[in-house]
Scaffold this active site. Structure first.
Site, PDB file in Angstrom:
ATOM      1  N   CYS A  58      44.258  -5.105  91.260  1.00  0.00           N
ATOM      2  CA  CYS A  58      43.405  -5.506  90.136  1.00  0.00           C
ATOM      3  C   CYS A  58      43.530  -7.001  89.908  1.00  0.00           C
ATOM      4  O   CYS A  58      44.574  -7.590  90.174  1.00  0.00           O
ATOM      5  CB  CYS A  58      43.817  -4.794  88.851  1.00  0.00           C
ATOM      6  SG  CYS A  58      43.772  -3.011  88.935  1.00  0.00           S
ATOM      7  N   ASP A  59      42.475  -7.579  89.395  1.00  0.00           N
ATOM      8  CA  ASP A  59      42.523  -8.972  88.982  1.00  0.00           C
ATOM      9  C   ASP A  59      41.469  -9.195  87.912  1.00  0.00           C
ATOM     10  O   ASP A  59      40.385  -8.624  87.989  1.00  0.00           O
ATOM     11  CB  ASP A  59      42.280  -9.923  90.151  1.00  0.00           C
ATOM     12  CG  ASP A  59      42.849 -11.294  89.855  1.00  0.00           C
ATOM     13  OD1 ASP A  59      42.213 -12.044  89.083  1.00  0.00           O
ATOM     14  OD2 ASP A  59      43.924 -11.618  90.367  1.00  0.00           O
ATOM     15  N   SER A  60      41.804 -10.006  86.922  1.00  0.00           N
ATOM     16  CA  SER A  60      40.877 -10.299  85.826  1.00  0.00           C
ATOM     17  C   SER A  60      40.669 -11.790  85.673  1.00  0.00           C
ATOM     18  O   SER A  60      41.594 -12.578  85.879  1.00  0.00           O
ATOM     19  CB  SER A  60      41.415  -9.753  84.493  1.00  0.00           C
ATOM     20  OG  SER A  60      41.526  -8.364  84.514  1.00  0.00           O
TER      21      SER A  60
END
Length: 183
Positions: A58-60
């Protein structure tokens, strides 16, 4: 935290990818595709060592005025970001990539964040607390950041870092049930 609250004891492995180099190589790519590529690179870095496990990356990043913003890293950058985003709405884009036995599921979740009209004193105190320095958009929904977010429109778990609805759908696509992972 989200997985543990959802009854799962995850195995955590840092991916150690060069995020800046990957972002630079994606020049002109749509923001949602940038965060999806980061998530995929993280999962791809870990997956070979765990061929029979579900691996999630995941990455935001925060999308404000058409610009993707990652982690501020410093108190000064955090203060500058908060002064720019206070009282405004921005979109947190959280890229997700899950793999299991060679199959992949990817998706980017977009959540609108309404930032409070926060005083300079509170911005500086929050930045100096250190909590937002390593967070996309320089904020969190939990802990001290909860004082300064007026509302969100979208998936709250994606804002914390992992969309549980995404994960459930990915597991179903892999032919797995979420309850099979509960402790």
């Amino acid at each position: 935290m989200l997985l543990e609250q959802g009854g799962v004891s995850p195995l955590l492995r840092p991916a150690n990818i060069d995020e800046d180099a990957l972002i630079a190589s994606l020049g002109g790519t749509a923001p949602a595709d940038v965060v999806a590529a980061l998530a995929r690179a993280k999962a791809d870095a870990i997956a070979p060592g765990h061929p029979d496990d579900v691996v999630i990356g995941c990455d935001s990043m925060l999308l404000l005025d058409g610009e993707l913003l990652g982690k501020p890293h410093t108190v000064e950058a955090t203060i500058e970001r908060w002064r720019a985003q206070r009282g405004r709405t921005a979109h947190l884009l959280t890229g997700h990539a899950a793999t299991y036995r060679g199959e992949w599921v990817q998706h980017t979740v977009r959540t609108a964040i309404q930032f409070g009209d926060v005083s300079d004193t509170d911005i500086e105190a929050y930045a100096r607390s250190g909590q937002p320095l390593e967070c996309a958009g320089a904020f969190t929904l939990e802990a001290l950041g909860s004082w300064f977010i007026d509302s969100i429109d979208g998936d709250p778990t994606s804002v914390i870092g992992l969309s549980m609805p995404f994960l459930r759908r990915a597991l179903y696509q892999f032919g797995l049930d979420a309850s099979a992972f509960w402790d």
